[in-house]
Design a protein around this motif. Structure first.
Motif, PDB file in Angstrom:
ATOM      1  N   THR A  26      -5.864  -2.215  -5.952  1.00 13.91           N
ATOM      2  CA  THR A  26      -5.567  -2.695  -7.296  1.00 13.91           C
ATOM      3  C   THR A  26      -4.102  -3.090  -7.416  1.00 13.91           C
ATOM      4  O   THR A  26      -3.756  -4.131  -7.986  1.00 13.91           O
ATOM      5  N   LYS A  27      -3.222  -2.255  -6.880  1.00 12.50           N
ATOM      6  CA  LYS A  27      -1.788  -2.566  -6.926  1.00 12.50           C
ATOM      7  C   LYS A  27      -1.488  -3.838  -6.148  1.00 12.50           C
ATOM      8  O   LYS A  27      -0.662  -4.661  -6.567  1.00 12.50           O
ATOM      9  N   GLN A  28      -2.145  -4.013  -5.012  1.00  8.59           N
ATOM     10  CA  GLN A  28      -1.942  -5.243  -4.244  1.00  8.59           C
ATOM     11  C   GLN A  28      -2.442  -6.452  -5.021  1.00  8.59           C
ATOM     12  O   GLN A  28      -1.779  -7.486  -5.076  1.00  8.59           O
ATOM     13  N   GLY A  29      -3.614  -6.312  -5.644  1.00  9.05           N
ATOM     14  CA  GLY A  29      -4.201  -7.426  -6.384  1.00  9.05           C
ATOM     15  C   GLY A  29      -3.419  -7.801  -7.622  1.00  9.05           C
ATOM     16  O   GLY A  29      -3.410  -8.963  -8.036  1.00  9.05           O
ATOM     17  N   GLN A  30      -2.741  -6.826  -8.214  1.00  5.34           N
ATOM     18  CA  GLN A  30      -1.963  -7.079  -9.418  1.00  5.34           C
ATOM     19  C   GLN A  30      -0.540  -7.524  -9.103  1.00  5.34           C
ATOM     20  O   GLN A  30       0.265  -7.728 -10.008  1.00  5.34           O
ATOM     21  N   GLY A  31      -0.247  -7.674  -7.815  1.00 11.28           N
ATOM     22  CA  GLY A  31       1.068  -8.148  -7.413  1.00 11.28           C
ATOM     23  C   GLY A  31       2.187  -7.173  -7.692  1.00 11.28           C
ATOM     24  O   GLY A  31       3.323  -7.568  -7.967  1.00 11.28           O
ATOM     25  N   GLN A  32       1.890  -5.866  -7.621  1.00 11.06           N
ATOM     26  CA  GLN A  32       2.910  -4.868  -7.914  1.00 11.06           C
ATOM     27  C   GLN A  32       3.845  -4.615  -6.732  1.00 11.06           C
ATOM     28  O   GLN A  32       4.762  -3.817  -6.822  1.00 11.06           O
ATOM     29  N   GLY A  33       3.591  -5.256  -5.616  1.00  8.41           N
ATOM     30  CA  GLY A  33       4.484  -5.112  -4.483  1.00  8.41           C
ATOM     31  C   GLY A  33       3.905  -4.223  -3.407  1.00  8.41           C
ATOM     32  O   GLY A  33       3.180  -3.261  -3.686  1.00  8.41           O
ATOM     33  N   GLN A  34       4.242  -4.562  -2.163  1.00  2.66           N
ATOM     34  CA  GLN A  34       3.731  -3.811  -1.028  1.00  2.66           C
ATOM     35  C   GLN A  34       4.248  -2.381  -1.016  1.00  2.66           C
ATOM     36  O   GLN A  34       3.545  -1.463  -0.584  1.00  2.66           O
ATOM     37  N   GLU A  35       5.463  -2.192  -1.510  1.00  2.00           N
ATOM     38  CA  GLU A  35       6.036  -0.844  -1.504  1.00  2.00           C
ATOM     39  C   GLU A  35       5.219   0.114  -2.365  1.00  2.00           C
ATOM     40  O   GLU A  35       4.943   1.244  -1.957  1.00  2.00           O
ATOM     41  N   GLU A  36       4.811  -0.332  -3.546  1.00  2.00           N
ATOM     42  CA  GLU A  36       4.003   0.519  -4.418  1.00  2.00           C
ATOM     43  C   GLU A  36       2.624   0.749  -3.832  1.00  2.00           C
ATOM     44  O   GLU A  36       2.073   1.850  -3.923  1.00  2.00           O
ATOM     45  N   ALA A  37       2.055  -0.277  -3.224  1.00  2.00           N
ATOM     46  CA  ALA A  37       0.746  -0.124  -2.585  1.00  2.00           C
ATOM     47  C   ALA A  37       0.824   0.845  -1.412  1.00  2.00           C
ATOM     48  O   ALA A  37      -0.077   1.681  -1.218  1.00  2.00           O
ATOM     49  N   ASP A  38       1.902   0.753  -0.638  1.00  2.00           N
ATOM     50  CA  ASP A  38       2.078   1.668   0.494  1.00  2.00           C
ATOM     51  C   ASP A  38       2.238   3.113   0.015  1.00  2.00           C
ATOM     52  O   ASP A  38       1.731   4.047   0.647  1.00  2.00           O
ATOM     53  N   GLU A  39       2.947   3.289  -1.087  1.00  2.00           N
ATOM     54  CA  GLU A  39       3.122   4.636  -1.632  1.00  2.00           C
ATOM     55  C   GLU A  39       1.779   5.213  -2.083  1.00  2.00           C
ATOM     56  O   GLU A  39       1.481   6.389  -1.837  1.00  2.00           O
ATOM     57  N   ALA A  40       0.956   4.380  -2.714  1.00  2.00           N
ATOM     58  CA  ALA A  40      -0.372   4.834  -3.121  1.00  2.00           C
ATOM     59  C   ALA A  40      -1.227   5.177  -1.907  1.00  2.00           C
ATOM     60  O   ALA A  40      -1.987   6.160  -1.915  1.00  2.00           O
TER      61      ALA A  40
END
Length: 342
Positions: free
Chosen positions: A279-293
């Motif tokens: 979801t974070k990747q799809g919403q364009g929140q950044g790879q860093e936030e997606a990696d943290e999740a």
């Protein structure tokens, strides 16, 4: 079985395991190591499952860099040599030096069966365990894994296994899969398929030609020499869209198989919800936030599950905090029963 010390259990690169006894007294790491070494009670195997595109390979590497492990591929198309883009093989860089078995080693024209997989995977398992390492089986072909575990009575009598399931809701996954096919096209998938296209060959039922992304382009390549640019573009779009549809259908089929193994066969499968990552990747929140999740929702829980499975204890694994911390434990080391695996 070689003895595995506690130091081999600690996640890398920051070993930060600290334990507090039930009575409230602190037990530091060196004292624990000096007191006893933890030894797995039987030969054990970890299985990473999930639909295509959910991050199975990524998790297997994450685990193999935290535990002394080697990986056995159980994807029935990735066993073949060639078509690295089409079959979405993990790259050398992505492997991070972790040894892989049954990956890109079979003749692309051979008919590699479940029996072939069972025989070769069994040999790989024995070899890995003989080196004091943990075998991690990963791939989307659940029929191969089921054949290995269910159809060989010697397997269950010799090995204990732990299943990890990286799960993402189908609507979210379908969107990701569609984008992934587009990225594969950008990386050269069409040319890769063109290199094995044979106008005199019509059989897509054997070997690597069964891979999704190969038969879908047959019509495009056959018609291309006789079409204008507009017709070629239309046929190419049709081939790409059909590849997306068939990949999504594969994901649904894989998910159904996992649910059947869990609900019908009674396998104990640990579900890891990676929805927030995608979801974070799809919403364009950044790879860093997606990696943290990914670390918090998938890698962290998986590490604790595997730790308990291997060493039968309740120690909590911490690997993201740069400073050592003390973590509570319900009981002293190690008295908990092993995680049940079926």
């Amino acid at each position: 079985m070689r003895m595995i010390s506690m130091s081999m259990l600690i996640p890398k690169p920051r070993p930060l395991l600290n334990i507090q006894t039930g009575g409230g007294g602190g037990l530091d790491m060196q004292a624990l190591i000096n007191q006893r070494a933890l030894i797995p009670q039987s030969e054990k195997i970890v299985v990473v499952m999930g639909a295509t595109g959910t991050g199975k390979s990524r998790l297997s590497i994450d685990l193999a860099t935290r535990f002394p492990a080697e990986i056995i591929n159980s994807d029935k198309m990735q066993v073949y040599r060639g078509l690295d883009i089409v079959t979405n093989k993990i790259t050398d860089d992505e492997r991070k030096g972790v040894p892989h078995h049954l990956l890109g080693m079979i003749d692309p024209n051979a008919d590699f069966t479940a029996n072939n997989f069972c025989s070769m995977a069994s040999c790989a398992i024995k070899s890995i365990i003989g080196r004091g390492k943990l075998p991690i089986i990963v791939g989307g072909s659940n029929s191969f894994v089921e054949a290995l575990i269910e159809n060989d009575n010697r397997f269950r009598s010799r090995y204990n296994f732990c299943c990890l399931w990286v799960d993402v809701p189908i609507p979210v996954l379908h969107s990701f899969v569609s984008d992934r096919v587009d990225r594969m096209v950008e990386r050269g998938m069409v040319d890769e398929v063109k290199n094995i296209f044979n106008p005199n060959h019509f059989d897509y039922s054997r070997g690597i030609r069964r891979s999704i992304g190969v038969p879908e382009f047959d019509r495009f390549f056959r018609a291309k020499p006789f079409c204008d640019e507009e017709a070629q573009a239309r046929l190419l779009d049709e081939a790409i869209n059909q590849t997306k549809i068939n990949t999504c259908n594969l994901a649904c089929h894989q998910l159904d198989k996992i649910i059947r193994l869990k609900n019908v066969k009674g396998w104990k499968i640990h579900r890891l919800d990676a929805t927030e990552v995608f979801t974070k990747q799809g919403q364009g929140q950044g790879q860093e936030e997606a990696d943290e999740a990914w670390e918090n929702l998938v890698v962290g829980p998986s590490t604790k599950i595997v730790s308990k499975f291997l060493f039968n204890h309740h120690a909590t694994m911490v690997y993201s905090n740069p400073a050592p911390v003390r973590l509570g434990m319900g009981m002293a080391m190690p008295v908990a029963a092993a995680a049940s695996t079926h």
